[in-house]
Design an enzyme around this catalytic site. Structure first.
Site, short mmCIF file in Angstrom:
data_model
loop_
_atom_site.label_atom_id
_atom_site.label_comp_id
_atom_site.label_asym_id
_atom_site.label_seq_id
_atom_site.Cartn_x
_atom_site.Cartn_y
_atom_site.Cartn_z
N GLY A 19 0.77 -1.27 0.12
CA GLY A 19 0.18 -0.08 -0.10
C GLY A 19 1.08 1.28 0.01
N PHE A 20 0.25 2.33 0.07
CA PHE A 20 0.81 3.63 0.07
C PHE A 20 1.74 3.95 1.25
CE2 PHE A 20 -0.47 8.22 1.42
CZ PHE A 20 0.82 8.78 1.03
N TYR A 79 -15.90 2.40 9.59
CA TYR A 79 -14.50 2.63 9.26
C TYR A 79 -13.81 3.02 10.89
CZ TYR A 79 -9.63 4.20 8.38
OH TYR A 79 -8.26 4.40 8.30
#
Length: 321
Positions: free
Chosen positions: A10-11, A152
């Site tokens: 991922g980032f 989230y």
């Protein structure tokens, strides 16, 4: 050190792995390559990492108990850096159960495996979204954070609480890092800076939800990684939470669009849309605890960070759309 980094493709994970490898650490990465955004982007993130002799990338799910146990059995890790999970406030609105399973159950299984194999140092990537509607700006780690506005946010806060319990009953050493809107090269394509940049570049309207006065404490990825590395090096017994924010004034959506438009040298067209349920209107981090304990000192302001992002976008991002 030898570290297990989840979410390595991922980032933030790929930037962190590169920093750790550059200083001589050994990194084993675990990533499920979830189709939340294209696999090709994640593979590009990993190009330098896969080529490094001190790195190994494993494709798999943190919910796969047998795989996780095997990784720890073979690993001999000094610490775990847990960045993997389902991201995004808006996508979580339509899949609350999945977010709870991956972000809470997945974190719990990973922590249990660490304890079972004698790894007692655990860094967990949380989010500024946990502060929800209850926090007063600037957000301090001492806030109750018990009014999440999205599944989230609830999943991240729940995972924090599970880890806190394991500190008390099992002796796990945990550092929670609450990231505040991290951006920079390789940012996920659906996040505001990347999406707005693409829209301006392609002469499409930018969808602004609400009045445009909503603001964020934007954190450049290099600064977030520096704070994370400091946390890895410092983690000890007990439970610690640190905000990793940009260290300057929050930026409104309209200001963000202006910075992007200037960096691209193209005008921006704004399309107003209704506010989205679950979005926090304003975020701003109190980073005094991280500054004192971790030596955290953000160096890249929003203008410079946007300029660096646009330079990356022109070289890599635009071609990958």
């Amino acid at each position: 050190m030898k570290l297990l980094v989840t979410g390595i493709a991922g980032f933030i994970g790929s930037h962190l792995a590169e920093r750790l490898l550059a200083r001589g650490d050994t990194v084993v990465g675990l990533d499920s390559f979830d189709p939340f955004y294209p696999r090709a982007a994640k593979e590009k993130n990993l190009e330098g990492i896969r080529a490094h002799e001190s790195a190994r990338v494993i494709e798999g799910d943190i919910l796969d108990e047998a795989l996780v146990d095997e990784i720890f059995r073979e690993g001999g890790f000094d610490a775990v850096v847990h960045l993997a999970g389902l991201a995004g406030v808006r996508p979580s609105l339509g899949a609350p159960a999945r977010y709870q399973r991956v972000n809470v159950e997945g974190t719990t299984r990973l922590a249990e495996a660490a304890l079972a194999h004698g790894v007692r140092r655990f860094v967990f990537a949380s989010s500024s979204s946990v502060y929800g509607a209850s926090a007063r700006a600037p957000f301090a780690e001492s806030e109750r954070a018990d009014e999440p506005l999205s599944p989230y946010a609830a999943s991240k806060r729940s995972a924090e609480l599970v880890l806190r319990s394991l500190v008390h009953v099992r002796g796990l050493g945990v550092t929670v890092l609450r990231y505040f809107t991290v951006y920079g090269p390789r940012q996920r394509p659906e996040m505001a800076i990347h999406a707005f940049c693409r829209a301006i570049d392609q002469s499409r309207p930018i969808p602004i939800h609400g009045s445009g006065s909503a603001s964020r404490d934007y954190t450049y990825v290099g600064d977030a990684v520096s704070g994370t590395v400091s946390a890895i090096d410092r983690i000890d017994e007990g439970f610690r939470i640190y905000n990793l924010g940009g260290g300057s004034q929050p930026t409104t959506l309209f200001q963000l669009v202006t910075h992007l438009s200037r960096a691209l040298g193209k005008p921006a067209r704004i399309e107003h849309r209704p506010e989205v349920v679950g979005d926090v209107q304003h975020t701003v981090a109190d980073i005094s605890a991280a500054r004192e304990a971790l030596g955290y000192a953000p160096e890249v302001d929003i203008r410079e960070g946007i300029a660096r992002f646009v330079a990356w976008y022109r070289e890599h991002g635009a071609a990958g759309e």
